[in-house]
Structure formats: C-alpha cells, structure tokens
Scaffold this motif. Structure first.
Motif, PDB file in Angstrom:
ATOM      1  N   ARG A  74      79.076  27.821 -20.193  1.00 39.27           N
ATOM      2  CA  ARG A  74      79.039  29.282 -20.027  1.00 39.27           C
ATOM      3  C   ARG A  74      79.554  29.977 -21.293  1.00 39.27           C
ATOM      4  O   ARG A  74      78.991  30.987 -21.731  1.00 39.27           O
ATOM      5  CB  ARG A  74      79.860  29.697 -18.806  1.00 39.27           C
ATOM      6  N   GLU A  75      80.621  29.432 -21.912  1.00 37.23           N
ATOM      7  CA  GLU A  75      81.142  30.015 -23.145  1.00 37.23           C
ATOM      8  C   GLU A  75      80.115  29.917 -24.263  1.00 37.23           C
ATOM      9  O   GLU A  75      79.953  30.838 -25.068  1.00 37.23           O
ATOM     10  CB  GLU A  75      82.440  29.311 -23.553  1.00 37.23           C
ATOM     11  N   LYS A  76      79.405  28.791 -24.352  1.00 39.07           N
ATOM     12  CA  LYS A  76      78.367  28.629 -25.373  1.00 39.07           C
ATOM     13  C   LYS A  76      77.241  29.624 -25.114  1.00 39.07           C
ATOM     14  O   LYS A  76      76.703  30.226 -26.068  1.00 39.07           O
ATOM     15  CB  LYS A  76      77.820  27.197 -25.348  1.00 39.07           C
ATOM     16  N   ALA A  77      76.882  29.835 -23.861  1.00 40.58           N
ATOM     17  CA  ALA A  77      75.829  30.790 -23.519  1.00 40.58           C
ATOM     18  C   ALA A  77      76.239  32.195 -23.933  1.00 40.58           C
ATOM     19  O   ALA A  77      75.419  32.963 -24.472  1.00 40.58           O
ATOM     20  CB  ALA A  77      75.543  30.733 -22.019  1.00 40.58           C
ATOM     21  N   ARG A  78      77.496  32.552 -23.722  1.00 40.61           N
ATOM     22  CA  ARG A  78      77.979  33.873 -24.142  1.00 40.61           C
ATOM     23  C   ARG A  78      77.857  34.025 -25.670  1.00 40.61           C
ATOM     24  O   ARG A  78      77.463  35.075 -26.171  1.00 40.61           O
ATOM     25  CB  ARG A  78      79.441  34.056 -23.710  1.00 40.61           C
ATOM     26  N   GLU A  79      78.228  32.978 -26.394  1.00 46.88           N
ATOM     27  CA  GLU A  79      78.145  33.015 -27.853  1.00 46.88           C
ATOM     28  C   GLU A  79      76.713  33.256 -28.319  1.00 46.88           C
ATOM     29  O   GLU A  79      76.465  34.071 -29.227  1.00 46.88           O
ATOM     30  CB  GLU A  79      78.664  31.695 -28.435  1.00 46.88           C
ATOM     31  N   ILE A  80      75.783  32.579 -27.699  1.00 45.11           N
ATOM     32  CA  ILE A  80      74.375  32.716 -28.079  1.00 45.11           C
ATOM     33  C   ILE A  80      73.867  34.121 -27.778  1.00 45.11           C
ATOM     34  O   ILE A  80      73.153  34.732 -28.577  1.00 45.11           O
ATOM     35  CB  ILE A  80      73.528  31.664 -27.326  1.00 45.11           C
ATOM     36  N   VAL A  81      74.241  34.658 -26.618  1.00 44.70           N
ATOM     37  CA  VAL A  81      73.808  36.005 -26.237  1.00 44.70           C
ATOM     38  C   VAL A  81      74.403  37.047 -27.180  1.00 44.70           C
ATOM     39  O   VAL A  81      73.714  37.988 -27.599  1.00 44.70           O
ATOM     40  CB  VAL A  81      74.205  36.301 -24.772  1.00 44.70           C
ATOM     41  N   VAL A  82      75.665  36.902 -27.531  1.00 47.98           N
ATOM     42  CA  VAL A  82      76.305  37.839 -28.461  1.00 47.98           C
ATOM     43  C   VAL A  82      75.580  37.822 -29.803  1.00 47.98           C
ATOM     44  O   VAL A  82      75.285  38.873 -30.384  1.00 47.98           O
ATOM     45  CB  VAL A  82      77.794  37.482 -28.654  1.00 47.98           C
ATOM     46  N   GLU A  83      75.289  36.631 -30.332  1.00 48.04           N
ATOM     47  CA  GLU A  83      74.579  36.522 -31.606  1.00 48.04           C
ATOM     48  C   GLU A  83      73.168  37.088 -31.490  1.00 48.04           C
ATOM     49  O   GLU A  83      72.659  37.733 -32.419  1.00 48.04           O
ATOM     50  CB  GLU A  83      74.521  35.055 -32.062  1.00 48.04           C
ATOM     51  N   SER A  84      72.536  36.860 -30.338  1.00 47.38           N
ATOM     52  CA  SER A  84      71.179  37.370 -30.116  1.00 47.38           C
ATOM     53  C   SER A  84      71.158  38.888 -30.128  1.00 47.38           C
ATOM     54  O   SER A  84      70.247  39.518 -30.669  1.00 47.38           O
ATOM     55  CB  SER A  84      70.634  36.832 -28.795  1.00 47.38           C
ATOM     56  N   ASN A  85      72.194  39.495 -29.550  1.00 49.70           N
ATOM     57  CA  ASN A  85      72.283  40.959 -29.540  1.00 49.70           C
ATOM     58  C   ASN A  85      72.494  41.525 -30.943  1.00 49.70           C
ATOM     59  O   ASN A  85      72.264  42.709 -31.181  1.00 49.70           O
ATOM     60  CB  ASN A  85      73.419  41.410 -28.615  1.00 49.70           C
ATOM     61  N   LYS A  86      72.954  40.687 -31.876  1.00 51.61           N
ATOM     62  CA  LYS A  86      73.101  41.099 -33.274  1.00 51.61           C
ATOM     63  C   LYS A  86      71.822  40.850 -34.075  1.00 51.61           C
ATOM     64  O   LYS A  86      71.759  41.174 -35.264  1.00 51.61           O
ATOM     65  CB  LYS A  86      74.238  40.321 -33.927  1.00 51.61           C
ATOM     66  N   GLY A  87      70.836  40.236 -33.431  1.00 52.48           N
ATOM     67  CA  GLY A  87      69.589  39.928 -34.119  1.00 52.48           C
ATOM     68  C   GLY A  87      69.541  38.524 -34.679  1.00 52.48           C
ATOM     69  O   GLY A  87      68.616  38.177 -35.425  1.00 52.48           O
TER      70      GLY A  87
END
Length: 432
Positions: A74-87
C-alpha cells in the motif's frame, strides 16, 4: 468484478482463485489492487495515469503477496500515485534503470576500457592482466553502479593476502584508472576507489636495485638499444646523473684516454668532472652511431634522434624498460616453479641507478671518498684545501674502481650459480 473494499490481511488471505485472473480493488488508495491468478498467486499492482499524459492508464506491478506485506504494498502504491500526480511514470523510470544496469556490466566496461584506452598505453598489457585476474572474476557480472568501496577494498586486500603488497598497489592503481575512465565517459559519477590507501609504502628515494633487478634492467636496456637503452647502460657503467649522460657530447669524450669530461656548465653541482671510462663504457661508446646532419657534418650530441636536441622521451621509454624487466622476471618465476602472476616490478627511477652502483662499489671494497669522487659530490668525505685537488687526486683509484665494477657487471649479467651471485637487496642509501 467485485466491489472495491478496504484491504485487510484477513481479506487478502481469504481471496479465492477463479478460472481466470481476477482483480480486487482497494478503497483506501485509488488504483491499488491485488490480482488473484488461477493458481492462487496474489500479486499487488496499481493502475495510474501520469498527469499530462493521455491514453490508457499504466499498470505498475508491485510484487507478490508474501514477498510484500499489505502495508508495504500500500505504501508503494501511494508513492507511485504521488509521482503520477506530478507527471512522473515511476515504472518507466525503473524499467529504464534496469536496462541501464544490464548494459553497464563491469566485464563489458573493462573490455571497452582496455580496447579504447589501455591499449594506447604502454602498460596496457599489465593493466589488462590485473583487471582480468583480480576484478572481473569476482565482480564482472555485476553492474558498475553496484560496485562499492568495500568491493574494491576486498579485491586489493586479497592480493595483499597472497603476499604481494606491491602488486596490491598496482591492482588498486589499475582499478582506479578503469573507474576514472568510467567517470570520464559519464557512466558513473564517483569512483568507489576514492580514498582507499595503498597497501604498502613505496619509497623511491631510498630505492636500490637488487642483483636480479640490475641484471634485468641492463639486459632489457640492451634489447632496446640506442638511444635510450644505451643511456641506461651508460648510467650503470658510470654512475653519473641522468641529465649529464643524456646531454653527453662527443667533444667531451677522449676514447683513447678513456675519459669523459663533464664541463662545469653541465654538471649539476657546477664543478667540472672527469669521468674515467671503464672498458665496458669505452666499448659501448665506440659502438654507438654518429648522427649525420643535413650538411653532412656529425652532430656533437651522443644520444639524439634529431641531431639537434638530446633524447628526451624518457617517460615512455622507462615504461617500456619496466615491461621488458617484468617479462624477464616472469620467465625466472616460471623456471623457479613460482606463479608468474605474483611477480611485479617495484617502482624505481633511473636516478636509483646511481645509488645502486655506489653501494655495489662499496661491496667491491671501494672507499667512500673514492665513490664520492666518482659521483662528483659537492660535499664529499674530504673537505678543506685537500678537496680543491680531489678532481685529479684519485685518478687511478677511480679508474680501478670503475673497471672492477665493469667486471662485476659481467658477472651480474651471467648470474650463474657457479659465479656465486646472490640476489641481495642493496640496502645502503646515498644522497644525490
């Protein structure tokens, strides 16, 4: 497709396999899911669309349940989503990094280094031998980016443990050259070898050559011949300074009288100096070619490749001499049943020849004040008014000493057991 639920360990453990892959989604992190395969394998993943990018959402596979806990995934998924929101597409970056790591294997880079750089260097063969013997067998399959300082230290220390601390220094130097080349090619940003100390202290100032080294140096110099090889031979025969020998003039030499007079203007200490040439030195000088100038006159320079300036390519020539010495040492190691790869040429300078010859003269029973006179030392063992006459006072003694040394050279070159030559290190030191 089942309705999204907040993932818990109990929920994940209870998911059942179906005939086809099924994906369950988490309500806590958008796009975070777990895929259950028909074989009951459960794989965490996350679907995301980087900001500013169009098209289908991208899938990032996190890993298998069991290898990853629910909390970690879940923590890794959050990291990916945060980076995705930055483009940012973290998955694409990681795949590119994996490709880069796979293409930067140490063994491949060593081969490139040896072909593109080390092959242009006179010590290239030695560098190749060291890297292929000590670095690539241990770490060749590893990425250069994964090579650590601890790894380099382990390579160097393993050579030291073989009983070869000087070779360990050579190994560290070769690895440093390779890593610095990698930096110059923008493959790595910093060298893992930075800050690693040499395994053995090497003091060139007190360096003298052993009997075997002396023999190898003279024999190797004879293979190189004129002008550098002949300069090295004459250094051994006369014990004079490199600059004085290299700049020798035919007008300074009287072969019939076997005397070479170094004028005050060329002598390091500003004193004119008569060098009494031994039979060896006279024979060598008589064998040298005379350089003919365009006007058909003979150059006054004894050692020259242009006729106008003295020979000056000492750095490359000295490296070549060391290579030939190493070849001779390896042959001797094989003949003695030893491992030739354990052999190395300890660093030495051409100036060390003076120290070596002087100490050998002492072994022949030559008094120190005679040796001082041969060397043209400014402050020798005799001082005061008597020193004014020193240049001519020991003529016969100096001539006799250098002829004895000439005979000794012959014995060293033969170096047969019947001659009683031992390979002793010469441990006395003299000043310049």
């Amino acid at each position: 497709m089942a309705e999204p639920q907040k993932f818990t360990k109990t929920l994940i453990d209870g998911l059942q396999a179906q005939a086809k892959d099924t994906i369950h989604w988490d309500t806590e992190v958008k796009g975070f899911g777990v895929k259950v395969t028909p074989t009951s394998r459960k794989v965490f993943l996350v679907m995301h669309r980087p900001k500013g990018q169009r098209g289908a959402a991208k899938k990032y596979t996190i890993g298998t349940y069991g290898e990853w806990t629910l909390q970690q995934a879940r923590e890794k998924a959050r990291e990916i989503v945060v980076e995705s929101n930055k483009g940012n597409d973290l998955g694409a970056k990681e795949r590119a990094e994996k490709r880069r790591l796979a293409s930067d294997r140490i063994s491949d880079l060593v081969d490139q280094f040896l072909e593109m750089h080390a092959s242009q260097n006179r010590t290239g063969d030695e560098t190749k031998r060291i890297l292929h013997r000590d670095l690539t067998p241990k770490f060749g399959k590893r990425s250069i980016h994964a090579l650590t300082k601890r790894d380099v230290i382990s390579v160097v220390e393993s050579v030291t443990k073989r009983g070869s601390p000087i070779m360990a220094n050579r190994t560290l130097a070769a690895i440093r050259k390779f890593l610095n080349w990698c930096i110059s090619r923008a493959i790595i940003e910093a060298s893992p070898a930075k800050g690693i100390d040499a395994q053995a202290r090497e003091r060139s100032r007190d360096r003298t050559l052993s009997v075997h080294e002396t023999r190898d140096a003279i024999a190797s110099a004879r293979q190189m011949a004129y002008p550098f090889g002949s300069i090295v031979e004459l250094l051994f025969m006369t014990a004079q300074r490199l600059g004085e020998v290299a700049d020798m003039r035919w007008s300074e030499i009287n072969l019939d009288m076997a005397v070479w007079t170094i004028p005050a203007a060329r002598a390091k200490n500003g004193k004119a100096h008569d060098v009494h040439l031994s039979n060896c030195a006279v024979a060598l000088l008589r064998s040298l070619p005379r350089f003919v100038l365009p006007d058909n006159s003979e150059s006054d320079l004894v050692f020259t490749t242009t006729g106008k300036t003295p020979f000056s390519g000492f750095s490359k020539a000295k490296s070549k001499l060391d290579e030939k010495m190493l070849q001779a040492m390896r042959k001797r190691a094989i003949a003695n049943g030893k491992n030739p790869d354990e052999v190395s040429v300890a660093p030495w300078r051409l100036h060390d020849i003076r120290r070596t010859v002087t100490t050998e003269l002492s072994r022949l029973g030559v008094a120190i004040h005679i040796a001082d006179a041969i060397l043209n030392h400014k402050s020798g063992t005799i001082s005061g008014v008597k020193a004014v006459y020193q240049r001519n006072e020991f003529t016969e003694e100096r001539r006799d000493a250098l002829n004895k040394w000439c005979d000794r050279i012959g014995v060293i070159i033969l170096n047969d057991a019947e001659n009683g030559v031992e390979d002793h290190p010469i441990d006395h030191a003299i000043s310049d």
